[in-house]
Design an enzyme around this catalytic site. Sequence first.
Site, PDB file in Angstrom:
ATOM      1  NE  ARG A  18     -10.304   7.687  -3.784  1.00  0.00           N
ATOM      2  CZ  ARG A  18      -9.069   7.654  -3.284  1.00  0.00           C
ATOM      3  NH1 ARG A  18      -8.051   8.034  -4.028  1.00  0.00           N
ATOM      4  NH2 ARG A  18      -8.852   7.238  -2.053  1.00  0.00           N
TER       5      ARG A  18
ATOM      6  CG  ASP B 291       1.534   4.771  -2.898  1.00  0.00           C
ATOM      7  OD1 ASP B 291       1.617   5.968  -2.581  1.00  0.00           O
ATOM      8  OD2 ASP B 291       0.534   4.290  -3.469  1.00  0.00           O
TER       9      ASP B 291
ATOM     10  CG  ASP C 276      -1.577   3.859   0.588  1.00  0.00           C
ATOM     11  OD1 ASP C 276      -2.028   3.684   1.727  1.00  0.00           O
ATOM     12  OD2 ASP C 276      -2.234   3.655  -0.450  1.00  0.00           O
TER      13      ASP C 276
ATOM     14  CG  ASP D 271       1.197   7.195  -8.335  1.00  0.00           C
ATOM     15  OD1 ASP D 271       2.257   7.837  -8.422  1.00  0.00           O
ATOM     16  OD2 ASP D 271       0.860   6.297  -9.120  1.00  0.00           O
TER      17      ASP D 271
HETATM   18  O1  F6P Z   1      -5.234   6.891   1.023  1.00  0.00           O
HETATM   19  C1  F6P Z   1      -4.802   5.722   0.356  1.00  0.00           C
HETATM   20  C2  F6P Z   1      -5.761   4.653   0.632  1.00  0.00           C
HETATM   21  O2  F6P Z   1      -5.835   4.687   1.988  1.00  0.00           O
HETATM   22  C3  F6P Z   1      -5.501   3.232   0.188  1.00  0.00           C
HETATM   23  O3  F6P Z   1      -4.603   2.503   0.943  1.00  0.00           O
HETATM   24  C4  F6P Z   1      -6.879   2.642   0.228  1.00  0.00           C
HETATM   25  O4  F6P Z   1      -7.019   1.514  -0.542  1.00  0.00           O
HETATM   26  C5  F6P Z   1      -7.697   3.752  -0.264  1.00  0.00           C
HETATM   27  O5  F6P Z   1      -7.016   4.946   0.063  1.00  0.00           O
HETATM   28  C6  F6P Z   1      -9.115   3.752   0.209  1.00  0.00           C
HETATM   29  O6  F6P Z   1      -9.656   5.023   0.187  1.00  0.00           O
HETATM   30  P1  F6P Z   1     -11.128   5.370  -0.269  1.00  0.00           P
HETATM   31  O7  F6P Z   1     -12.030   4.306   0.267  1.00  0.00           O
HETATM   32  O8  F6P Z   1     -11.369   6.706   0.309  1.00  0.00           O
HETATM   33  O9  F6P Z   1     -11.136   5.388  -1.766  1.00  0.00           O
END
Ligand code: F6P
Length: 321
Positions: free
Chosen positions: A72, A129, A127, A103
């Site tokens: 991220r 979503d 998800d 998303d």
């Molecule tokens: O991939 C989506 C998701 O699984 C969400 O449901 C969850 O909140 C999030 O990613 C957590 O991912 P990370 O801890 O890797 O940021």
Amino acid sequence: MKRIGVLTSGGDTPGMNAAIRAVFKTGVDIDLQVMGIYHGYKGLIEGRVGYLAHADVESKMHKGGTILRTARSEEFKTEGGIEKAISVLRAYEIEGLIVIGGDGSFKGADALSKRGIPVIGIPGTIDNDMGYTDFTIGFDTAVNNVMNEIYKIRDTMRAHDRVGVIEVMGRRCGDIALWAGVAGAADIILVPERPLSWADAANRLAANKLRGQLTSIVMIAEGAGKAEDFCEYVRKYTDVEIKATVLGYIQRGGNPSAFDRVLAAKMGQRAVELLADEAHMRGTDRIRENRIISVPLAEAVSTRDCFDDKLYDLNSVMAKF
Ligand code: F6P
């Protein structure tokens, strides 16, 4: 177009590797060079780019995670970050980009697209979503993972006459809780889309106990609250014995289901075809009624997913007796 790039971004999903493989093979088939961008947008900004070869994608289709890694990136959300990313794409002469992710990843894809980079998005998130698609890559596998855990938890809950509360992923979306709950015969499903007060849920569990049903399964999507908080609430107001399980990352790993592999193959192929087709640039793959369709990225990122209310209501009937 001679050279394209592919990256995975955000939370990984089972099936991302199958999508990367389909992108690579389709690309090579129409004489495109395919470059892998490692660690998502973060890696793009840092220039972590390399040619993909057959050896990279061979025997990886059945594996979870992503061979391109993921990340991220806060920097990519800034103007400076986007400019850096574009200059890397230009330096490597990457003329079109395929982004596999959720998303947030699509918002990034849209930002690049608005600055003139041809980008196609492939929806990949457990998800489910995302708007304009019935299913995202990884969702089916996650649902199967959760369903299998429900039956294990049910065994031990039944042995102790307890209620089991199972917290699953889904920050803004209750689809995993809903689908796994229906498949796993859950008694109550708590999701952000259909708020059910904890008081009502606790009353239902107490009523189940009164009529002799000592074991119930409650699914709770993380967007609807924490399993442990719900258990504490129920303990406070009823005499039901209740235990929480947070499934966490177990639901995001493992080999992709057949459905996810096929979906990934179809979307990967279509994404390359769209990218190679000037008329459809800057779009996104979606599956609707078992057909892959494409919609503009800007439209896709502004559309919220539709929760399946009928499926939720069906489960309420199933859980009545
Ligand atoms: O991939 C989506 C998701 O699984 C969400 O449901 C969850 O909140 C999030 O990613 C957590 O991912 P990370 O801890 O890797 O940021």
